[in-house]
Design an enzyme around this catalytic site. Structure first.
Site, PDB file in Angstrom:
ATOM      1  N   LEU A 166       0.822  -1.206   0.000  1.00  0.00           N
ATOM      2  CA  LEU A 166       0.000   0.000   0.000  1.00  0.00           C
ATOM      3  C   LEU A 166       0.857   1.257   0.000  1.00  0.00           C
ATOM      4  CD1 LEU A 166      -2.661  -1.052   2.687  1.00  0.00           C
ATOM      5  CD2 LEU A 166      -2.719  -1.441   0.210  1.00  0.00           C
ATOM      6  N   TYR A 185      -3.166  -7.687  16.247  1.00  0.00           N
ATOM      7  CA  TYR A 185      -3.391  -6.839  15.079  1.00  0.00           C
ATOM      8  C   TYR A 185      -4.725  -6.116  15.201  1.00  0.00           C
ATOM      9  CZ  TYR A 185      -3.519  -5.500  10.124  1.00  0.00           C
ATOM     10  OH  TYR A 185      -3.576  -4.789   8.950  1.00  0.00           O
ATOM     11  N   CYS A 233       1.617   3.807   6.534  1.00  0.00           N
ATOM     12  CA  CYS A 233       1.199   2.458   6.142  1.00  0.00           C
ATOM     13  C   CYS A 233       1.964   1.357   6.876  1.00  0.00           C
ATOM     14  CB  CYS A 233       1.403   2.256   4.642  1.00  0.00           C
ATOM     15  SG  CYS A 233       0.466   3.381   3.595  1.00  0.00           S
ATOM     16  N   ASP A 288      11.005   3.183   5.599  1.00  0.00           N
ATOM     17  CA  ASP A 288      10.812   1.739   5.737  1.00  0.00           C
ATOM     18  C   ASP A 288      12.031   1.192   6.454  1.00  0.00           C
ATOM     19  OD1 ASP A 288       9.799  -0.936   5.346  1.00  0.00           O
ATOM     20  OD2 ASP A 288       8.745  -0.182   3.574  1.00  0.00           O
ATOM     21  N   THR A 290      -1.380  -7.568  -1.348  1.00  0.00           N
ATOM     22  CA  THR A 290      -0.114  -7.000  -0.900  1.00  0.00           C
ATOM     23  C   THR A 290       0.806  -8.124  -0.425  1.00  0.00           C
ATOM     24  OG1 THR A 290      -0.863  -6.745   1.391  1.00  0.00           O
ATOM     25  CG2 THR A 290      -1.309  -4.917  -0.120  1.00  0.00           C
ATOM     26  N   ASP A 292      12.719   2.353  11.821  1.00  0.00           N
ATOM     27  CA  ASP A 292      11.659   1.630  12.512  1.00  0.00           C
ATOM     28  C   ASP A 292      10.724   2.709  13.037  1.00  0.00           C
ATOM     29  OD1 ASP A 292      10.143   0.509  14.730  1.00  0.00           O
ATOM     30  OD2 ASP A 292      11.516  -1.190  14.703  1.00  0.00           O
ATOM     31  N   VAL A 293       9.431   2.573  12.792  1.00  0.00           N
ATOM     32  CA  VAL A 293       8.500   3.652  13.130  1.00  0.00           C
ATOM     33  C   VAL A 293       8.402   3.903  14.632  1.00  0.00           C
ATOM     34  CG1 VAL A 293       7.136   3.445  11.030  1.00  0.00           C
ATOM     35  CG2 VAL A 293       6.527   2.049  13.030  1.00  0.00           C
ATOM     36  N   LYS A 296      -5.313  -2.086  15.530  1.00  0.00           N
ATOM     37  CA  LYS A 296      -6.066  -1.352  14.520  1.00  0.00           C
ATOM     38  C   LYS A 296      -7.320  -0.710  15.108  1.00  0.00           C
ATOM     39  CE  LYS A 296      -3.204  -2.088  11.169  1.00  0.00           C
ATOM     40  NZ  LYS A 296      -2.389  -0.970  10.633  1.00  0.00           N
ATOM     41  N   SER A 315      -7.765  -1.038   9.766  1.00  0.00           N
ATOM     42  CA  SER A 315      -8.080  -2.306   9.107  1.00  0.00           C
ATOM     43  C   SER A 315      -9.501  -2.684   9.470  1.00  0.00           C
ATOM     44  CB  SER A 315      -7.130  -3.411   9.577  1.00  0.00           C
ATOM     45  OG  SER A 315      -7.586  -4.688   9.153  1.00  0.00           O
TER      46      SER A 315
END
Length: 255
Positions: A18, A161, A86, A37, A196, A60-61, A165, A148
């Protein structure tokens, strides 16, 4: 606030899926775009392929210093006015495993950390840069986060997850209200089943069954459809505080 004339963009998870589709559309619109990324990603190769408008800054975010370096790169090109976040990852964790043992708490915390805490980290750091901008058409910036459909209909095994989200959905309207005084908008996109790399670990038969569950059109979502939605949010000044389901009408079954 028109994309091509209003500043630079930063896209996390921009080396694939994405994020890559979003980077490609932003560059096509003439927006200087910084790809964020992991160092092990194809970010450098993607930036080279896309040309001078694309740059890569590994991070790393969850790492404040690395994200700040990426923001320095973005603001070095033009004022940062657009964020599309993303980056994230999945993983299977159950409440109680089939053998009767408790679910993996470390794995749960790691996945939530990346998907929820990483989202907040990037949002807060990017928004602080945007808040210093001069207003352009009454706007200083816009942020698009990635939620999501698992936020509402997480399947068995998606505990961390889905938790993360759901957290992204919850923070969206609060962040939008918080940042309204700074003339910064915040929205989220909640994708359904998309074609993806995250699905690549599943076989063709599983992927086909997932696509068949979508009411209409009965197929997987395409990354460019996510990207088009993200750019519409960035372009449309009246979209704020909303999470948009992009899912073909699917409502996920328990398994």
């Amino acid at each position: 606030m028109k994309l091509s004339s209003s500043g630079s963009a930063l896209v996390t998870g921009g080396a694939s899926g994405l994020g890559l589709a979003t980077v490609t559309k932003l560059v096509d619109r003439g927006v200087p775009t910084t790809i964020v990324d992991l160092p092990t990603s194809a970010g450098a190769e993607v930036a080279e392929k896309l040309g001078d408008l694309a740059t890569f800054s590994p991070a790393d975010v969850r790492d404040q210093e690395a994200v700040d370096r990426a923001l320095d790169v973005a603001t070095g090109r033009a004022p940062l006015r657009h964020l599309v976040h993303c980056a994230g990852r999945g993983g299977t964790v159950r409440v109680v495993n089939r053998d009767g043992t408790p679910g993996d708490f470390d794995a749960y915390r790691e996945i939530v950390d990346i998907n929820l805490n990483g989202t907040y980290n990037v949002l807060r750091l990017a928004a602080a840069r945007m808040a210093a901008n001069e207003p352009h058409d009454g706007q200083r910036g816009a942020c698009v986060l990635t939620a999501s459909v698992a936020a509402w209909e997480g399947q068995v095994g998606q505990l961390p997850y889905a938790s993360a989200k759901a957290g992204v959905v919850g923070l969206t309207v609060v962040a939008a209200r918080d940042l309204a005084r700074s003339l910064i908008r915040v929205c989220s996109i909640a994708p359904g089943v998309f074609d993806t790399p995250i699905l690549s670990r599943h076989g063709d038969e599983v992927i086909a069954k997932l696509g068949a569950q979508v009411p209409h059109p009965s197929r997987l979502g395409r990354p460019e459809e996510f990207a088009a939605t993200a750019l519409h949010i960035l372009d449309c000044d009246y979209l704020n505080g909303e999470t948009i389901r992009l899912d073909g009408g699917i409502r996920m079954a328990p398994r």
